[in-house]
Design a protein around this motif. Structure first.
Motif, PDB file in Angstrom:
ATOM      1  N   PHE A  25      -0.499  -6.968   8.306  1.00 59.76           N
ATOM      2  CA  PHE A  25       0.607  -6.108   8.721  1.00 59.76           C
ATOM      3  C   PHE A  25       1.775  -6.224   7.744  1.00 59.76           C
ATOM      4  CE2 PHE A  25       4.482  -5.197  11.142  1.00 59.76           C
ATOM      5  CZ  PHE A  25       4.215  -3.884  11.491  1.00 59.76           C
ATOM      6  N   LEU A  26       2.077  -7.432   7.296  1.00 64.49           N
ATOM      7  CA  LEU A  26       3.170  -7.612   6.347  1.00 64.49           C
ATOM      8  C   LEU A  26       2.877  -6.924   5.012  1.00 64.49           C
ATOM      9  CD1 LEU A  26       4.176 -11.321   6.997  1.00 64.49           C
ATOM     10  CD2 LEU A  26       5.450  -9.262   7.617  1.00 64.49           C
ATOM     11  N   MET A  27       1.651  -7.019   4.545  1.00 62.03           N
ATOM     12  CA  MET A  27       1.298  -6.390   3.270  1.00 62.03           C
ATOM     13  C   MET A  27       1.293  -4.865   3.384  1.00 62.03           C
ATOM     14  SD  MET A  27       0.969  -8.467   0.758  1.00 62.03           S
ATOM     15  CE  MET A  27       2.485  -9.127   1.408  1.00 62.03           C
ATOM     16  N   THR A  32       3.916   0.183   2.202  1.00 58.10           N
ATOM     17  CA  THR A  32       4.435   1.444   2.729  1.00 58.10           C
ATOM     18  C   THR A  32       5.912   1.608   2.389  1.00 58.10           C
ATOM     19  OG1 THR A  32       2.847   1.376   4.549  1.00 58.10           O
ATOM     20  CG2 THR A  32       4.765   2.796   4.839  1.00 58.10           C
ATOM     21  N   LEU A  33       6.684   0.547   2.607  1.00 61.74           N
ATOM     22  CA  LEU A  33       8.121   0.642   2.340  1.00 61.74           C
ATOM     23  C   LEU A  33       8.419   0.752   0.844  1.00 61.74           C
ATOM     24  CD1 LEU A  33       9.537  -1.854   4.994  1.00 61.74           C
ATOM     25  CD2 LEU A  33       9.423   0.647   5.108  1.00 61.74           C
ATOM     26  N   ALA A  56       4.036  -3.915  -5.954  1.00 60.03           N
ATOM     27  CA  ALA A  56       3.094  -4.182  -4.865  1.00 60.03           C
ATOM     28  C   ALA A  56       1.963  -5.111  -5.321  1.00 60.03           C
ATOM     29  CB  ALA A  56       2.527  -2.875  -4.315  1.00 60.03           C
ATOM     30  N   VAL A  57       1.495  -4.937  -6.552  1.00 55.09           N
ATOM     31  CA  VAL A  57       0.442  -5.819  -7.069  1.00 55.09           C
ATOM     32  C   VAL A  57       0.967  -7.240  -7.219  1.00 55.09           C
ATOM     33  CG1 VAL A  57      -0.985  -6.313  -9.101  1.00 55.09           C
ATOM     34  CG2 VAL A  57      -0.895  -4.005  -8.173  1.00 55.09           C
ATOM     35  N   SER A  74      -2.795  -0.940  -2.325  1.00 50.56           N
ATOM     36  CA  SER A  74      -3.641   0.163  -1.867  1.00 50.56           C
ATOM     37  C   SER A  74      -2.919   1.019  -0.826  1.00 50.56           C
ATOM     38  CB  SER A  74      -4.988  -0.337  -1.342  1.00 50.56           C
ATOM     39  OG  SER A  74      -4.838  -1.401  -0.481  1.00 50.56           O
ATOM     40  N   THR A  75      -2.127   0.397   0.037  1.00 48.48           N
ATOM     41  CA  THR A  75      -1.352   1.179   1.001  1.00 48.48           C
ATOM     42  C   THR A  75      -0.276   1.998   0.285  1.00 48.48           C
ATOM     43  OG1 THR A  75      -1.724  -0.481   2.700  1.00 48.48           O
ATOM     44  CG2 THR A  75       0.074   1.043   3.067  1.00 48.48           C
TER      45      THR A  75
END
Length: 163
Positions: A25-27, A32-33, A56-57, A74-75
């Protein structure tokens, strides 16, 4: 995201499933943010990818995250490719991720709980140690070309004599 979040965190124990679901959920939230922020800041999908994906990576490779780090980039990529980076779609994505993770944990905890091991860990470890010892003895015996007359304490098995 809900089916993805429901299947991914299921682990061998309920504790590990909860831990993995929280990391997932955190990732997903971070990805997303990051994507939504970069897209709203630049108003260009490609530029937003150039900004959001490397961050993100890097965040996904952070050590305490374990194996869930891949979900941040990926999200972010899914959010930017789909074009859903305004407030309402971002909120829906996070809500469906939370619902999916909760469903996955509930199924793991109540419907199909993890099956306990048939043997205690000490018994399994002792059996592995005996197998490794026997393999090492066989390899050493082949190298020396001889077998000891001393008994190993296990019927039908001899220890080799190295000296």
């Amino acid at each position: 995201m809900a089916p993805w979040a429901a299947v991914a965190p299921v682990q061998g124990t309920v504790y590990r499933s909860v831990h993995t679901a929280l990391q997932l959920f955190l990732m997903i939230t971070a990805g997303t943010l990051l994507a939504a922020g970069a897209a709203l800041l630049t108003d260009n999908t490609m530029t937003a990818m150039i900004i959001a994906l490397p961050i993100a990576v890097l965040l996904g490779n952070w050590a305490p995250i374990d194996g869930q780090g891949l979900y941040a980039p990926s999200t972010a990529l899914f959010v930017l490719a789909y074009g859903s980076y305004s407030l309402v779609p971002v909120g829906h994505r996070l809500l469906e991720t939370a619902v999916g993770a909760a469903v996955g944990i509930a199924v793991n905890a109540f419907v199909l709980p993890p099956v306990p091991a048939r043997q205690p860990a000490g018994v399994r470890a002792a059996a592995r140690l005996r197998a490794l010892t026997a393999a090492a003895e066989r390899r050493h015996c082949r190298r020396l070309g001889r077998v000891s007359r001393r008994s190993s304490g296990i019927p039908g098995r001899k220890l080799l004599w190295a000296g």
